[in-house]
Design a protein around this motif. Sequence first.
Motif, PDB file in Angstrom:
ATOM      1  N   ASN A 376       0.853  -1.199   0.000  1.00  0.00           N
ATOM      2  CA  ASN A 376       0.000   0.000   0.000  1.00  0.00           C
ATOM      3  C   ASN A 376       0.886   1.245   0.000  1.00  0.00           C
ATOM      4  OD1 ASN A 376       0.931   0.311   2.642  1.00  0.00           O
ATOM      5  ND2 ASN A 376      -0.904  -0.610   3.534  1.00  0.00           N
ATOM      6  N   ALA A 378       1.473   3.542   2.174  1.00  0.00           N
ATOM      7  CA  ALA A 378       2.293   3.802   3.358  1.00  0.00           C
ATOM      8  C   ALA A 378       3.530   2.899   3.391  1.00  0.00           C
ATOM      9  CB  ALA A 378       1.453   3.607   4.616  1.00  0.00           C
ATOM     10  N   PHE A 382       7.552   3.921   3.303  1.00  0.00           N
ATOM     11  CA  PHE A 382       8.650   3.369   4.122  1.00  0.00           C
ATOM     12  C   PHE A 382       9.771   2.852   3.230  1.00  0.00           C
ATOM     13  CE2 PHE A 382       5.958   3.020   7.991  1.00  0.00           C
ATOM     14  CZ  PHE A 382       6.888   3.437   8.909  1.00  0.00           C
TER      15      PHE A 382
ATOM     16  N   GLU B  19       9.742  -5.157   9.467  1.00  0.00           N
ATOM     17  CA  GLU B  19       8.513  -5.947   9.297  1.00  0.00           C
ATOM     18  C   GLU B  19       7.435  -5.474  10.284  1.00  0.00           C
ATOM     19  OE1 GLU B  19       8.815 -10.101  10.368  1.00  0.00           O
ATOM     20  OE2 GLU B  19       7.193 -10.632   8.999  1.00  0.00           O
ATOM     21  N   LEU B  21       7.094  -2.508  11.550  1.00  0.00           N
ATOM     22  CA  LEU B  21       6.576  -1.208  11.103  1.00  0.00           C
ATOM     23  C   LEU B  21       5.568  -1.379   9.971  1.00  0.00           C
ATOM     24  CD1 LEU B  21       9.893   0.883  11.186  1.00  0.00           C
ATOM     25  CD2 LEU B  21       7.902   1.167  12.683  1.00  0.00           C
ATOM     26  N   ILE B  22       5.901  -2.272   9.027  1.00  0.00           N
ATOM     27  CA  ILE B  22       4.995  -2.501   7.895  1.00  0.00           C
ATOM     28  C   ILE B  22       3.700  -3.150   8.384  1.00  0.00           C
ATOM     29  CG2 ILE B  22       4.704  -3.721   5.686  1.00  0.00           C
ATOM     30  CD1 ILE B  22       6.648  -1.253   5.720  1.00  0.00           C
ATOM     31  N   ILE B  25       1.001  -0.809   9.739  1.00  0.00           N
ATOM     32  CA  ILE B  25       0.168  -0.015   8.824  1.00  0.00           C
ATOM     33  C   ILE B  25      -0.539  -0.874   7.788  1.00  0.00           C
ATOM     34  CG2 ILE B  25       1.322   2.215   9.019  1.00  0.00           C
ATOM     35  CD1 ILE B  25       2.832   0.994   6.345  1.00  0.00           C
ATOM     36  N   SER B  26      -0.380  -2.205   7.887  1.00  0.00           N
ATOM     37  CA  SER B  26      -1.000  -3.029   6.854  1.00  0.00           C
ATOM     38  C   SER B  26      -2.509  -3.094   7.066  1.00  0.00           C
ATOM     39  CB  SER B  26      -0.387  -4.435   6.849  1.00  0.00           C
ATOM     40  OG  SER B  26      -0.982  -5.217   7.841  1.00  0.00           O
ATOM     41  N   GLY B  27      -3.238  -3.121   5.982  1.00  0.00           N
ATOM     42  CA  GLY B  27      -4.687  -3.215   6.043  1.00  0.00           C
ATOM     43  C   GLY B  27      -5.376  -1.886   6.313  1.00  0.00           C
ATOM     44  N   LEU B  28      -4.621  -0.804   6.428  1.00  0.00           N
ATOM     45  CA  LEU B  28      -5.224   0.509   6.685  1.00  0.00           C
ATOM     46  C   LEU B  28      -5.320   1.309   5.392  1.00  0.00           C
ATOM     47  CD1 LEU B  28      -3.216   1.536   9.892  1.00  0.00           C
ATOM     48  CD2 LEU B  28      -5.404   0.316   9.753  1.00  0.00           C
ATOM     49  N   ASP B  30      -4.944   5.032   3.396  1.00  0.00           N
ATOM     50  CA  ASP B  30      -3.797   5.945   3.455  1.00  0.00           C
ATOM     51  C   ASP B  30      -3.885   6.906   4.638  1.00  0.00           C
ATOM     52  OD1 ASP B  30      -3.007   4.652   1.251  1.00  0.00           O
ATOM     53  OD2 ASP B  30      -3.337   6.324  -0.153  1.00  0.00           O
ATOM     54  N   ALA B  33      -3.238   5.103   7.863  1.00  0.00           N
ATOM     55  CA  ALA B  33      -1.819   4.745   7.928  1.00  0.00           C
ATOM     56  C   ALA B  33      -0.982   5.959   8.298  1.00  0.00           C
ATOM     57  CB  ALA B  33      -1.363   4.150   6.602  1.00  0.00           C
ATOM     58  N   MET B  37       1.504   6.413  11.488  1.00  0.00           N
ATOM     59  CA  MET B  37       2.910   6.815  11.345  1.00  0.00           C
ATOM     60  C   MET B  37       3.196   8.064  12.180  1.00  0.00           C
ATOM     61  SD  MET B  37       3.031   5.848   7.321  1.00  0.00           S
ATOM     62  CE  MET B  37       4.611   6.286   6.687  1.00  0.00           C
ATOM     63  N   LEU B  40       3.468   7.095  15.734  1.00  0.00           N
ATOM     64  CA  LEU B  40       4.761   6.431  15.944  1.00  0.00           C
ATOM     65  C   LEU B  40       5.867   7.459  16.129  1.00  0.00           C
ATOM     66  CD1 LEU B  40       4.738   3.512  13.335  1.00  0.00           C
ATOM     67  CD2 LEU B  40       5.226   3.308  15.779  1.00  0.00           C
TER      68      LEU B  40
END
Lengths: 561, 67
Positions: A376, A378, A382, B19, B21-22, B25-28, B30, B33, B37, B40
């Motif tokens: 995605n 985001a 990164f 991993e 960090l990723i 935000i996965s499944g969100l 923009d 996310a 961030m 964070l």
Amino acid sequence: MQTYEFPRFAFETPPELAGKAAPRRRVAIVGAGPIGLAAAIDLAGHGIESVVLDDDDTVSVGSRAICWAKRTLEILDRLGVADRMMQKGVTWQTGKVHFGDRALYQFDLADAGRQRFPAFINLQQYYAEEYLVERAGEEPAIDLRWRNKVVDLDAQSDGVTLTVETPEGAYTLDADWVIAADGARSQVRRLVGLDFMGRVFEDRFLIADVIMRADFPKERWFWFDPPFNPDQSALLHMQADNVWRIDLQLGWDADPDEERKPENVVPRIKRMLGDDIAFDLEWTSVYTFQCRRLEKFRHGRILFAGDAAHQVSPFGARGANSGLQDVDNLIWKLALVLDGKAPDALLDTYDAERVYAADENILNSTRSTDFITPKNAASRAFRDATLELATDWPFARDLVNSGRLSRPATYTESPLNSADAFGNVAPGTPCPDLAVRMARAGETARDGWLLELLGDRFAVLCFGVQAAASAGLGDLPADAIPIALLCVTAGESGRTDTIIDAGGHLARVFGAEPGSCYLFRPDQHLCAAWPSADVSAIRSARDQAVCQSRQGAEPTTAAAD
Amino acid sequence: MSDLLRKDLGFADGDAVYEALINAISGLDDQQAMKVMAKLILLLGNQIGDPAVIEAAITVARSETDG
């Protein structure tokens, strides 16, 4: 193909169909790819006969696995094909990473010191298979059968009955053990009815092997978001015969049938190479991939190895390399069980150790894939932020992940390790292949390699000839499960096999003191170490490494062979 | 660039942190996310505390971003 002519291996009427006596087999191997062939050759080295069944009559169509790692070359050396692979293959150790139109940084995989094998060679899979087939042909213990397709199986508690279809009809074959090495679409797996656990990635990649005379260096070049393949990745890698592997990410929406047509492939490659480089297409393929494995690699008398047991993305070269490590782990155990020297439970540790290794490969491969193909906006932010920082900030370079390249697994938690540990090398670690000066008993000293000396049996490395003698280690090679004795000494000694470590290099690597002992399994992983020599501790550790709970004195009668 | 910021890898296992960090935000979508961030950054910045370090990081983050 222009650069390679596929051998056609003749079908021969199997004894079962010729009305001859067809005895029960000790081991049947399904699949004559690199994993199945390596397993058969390794078994033959232990004096064990096998029959290898393959539904095809040639080697791998397409280059497929091309990167062979150092540990794999060490294993293939034991199997007798590493020299040919080294001669034909392309040795490389440098990788370059690009982002957009900029070169970001390069990395070097070379280890310090003199090495027998490089970090990697690149060679098309069909060459590896061709060499292994020829090598297998030299072994009377291997019955290699082409166009013999397994179509049914009946698993019993003490063996497996396979139904095999051939151009001349079907027959059944009974085997004590079956090694399923029949690849990602394993027929044996289907027949047993097993499912994979893991992830399927929604992405497509184009592999194009092109023939060209280019002056690119022998390096792995990786691009994130290059101008010639915007928003996607690309990889360029040299193989033998002036064939270059090009790997282009296409995205999930790409139509695989359209994308593999030459009229679509050629313009993509031209965008990458420019108009000045002439090339010919050798092989193309559009693939998707999975990072997944079977829950268990052992199912009674059926042992799964290689892609039949586990699959990863190609980033990291962890497919064929891990399959050959499966073989390395499995065969010595199977040989001991077949010879009645170790209990059946030893094969459960094949499952435990190689599932652990598969999980490590799957984890690394999944992380690489997630970095290369962000899911995605985001995670893309990164990824690109990491790449932009990578030029000036070394920490970010360490986070850039274009594939964490295959390293042998360390079985830290293995039930075969003893609690005894000493020095710099932890139990479970594969032995490093160090350059050594060695002298066999009664011969003059010569230069060699530590792994050659360890071989494929248990071996104990004892620092000191006198220490070994006074502790009685000289009796170990005569045990029912022999332990070879290798003494490390500062000067020559004519009586036993010795390693002359005049500079103390070996002692430094192992963190050894006078009298220290290191016990290696037949697959050259350390299983125990001690500050001083103790023959009963060494025997206990050997017994633990073969799942024998027995302690104490060594029985004098060897098991029937 | 500032001497206040460490250049070598500070994480024991960088791939695992990346991993995590990723995964955070996965499944969100923009916007969600971006908010995660931002949280964070605020949490980690507060943990660091030293405004000079945060200022140095801001300078690097801005200067190395194209456009």
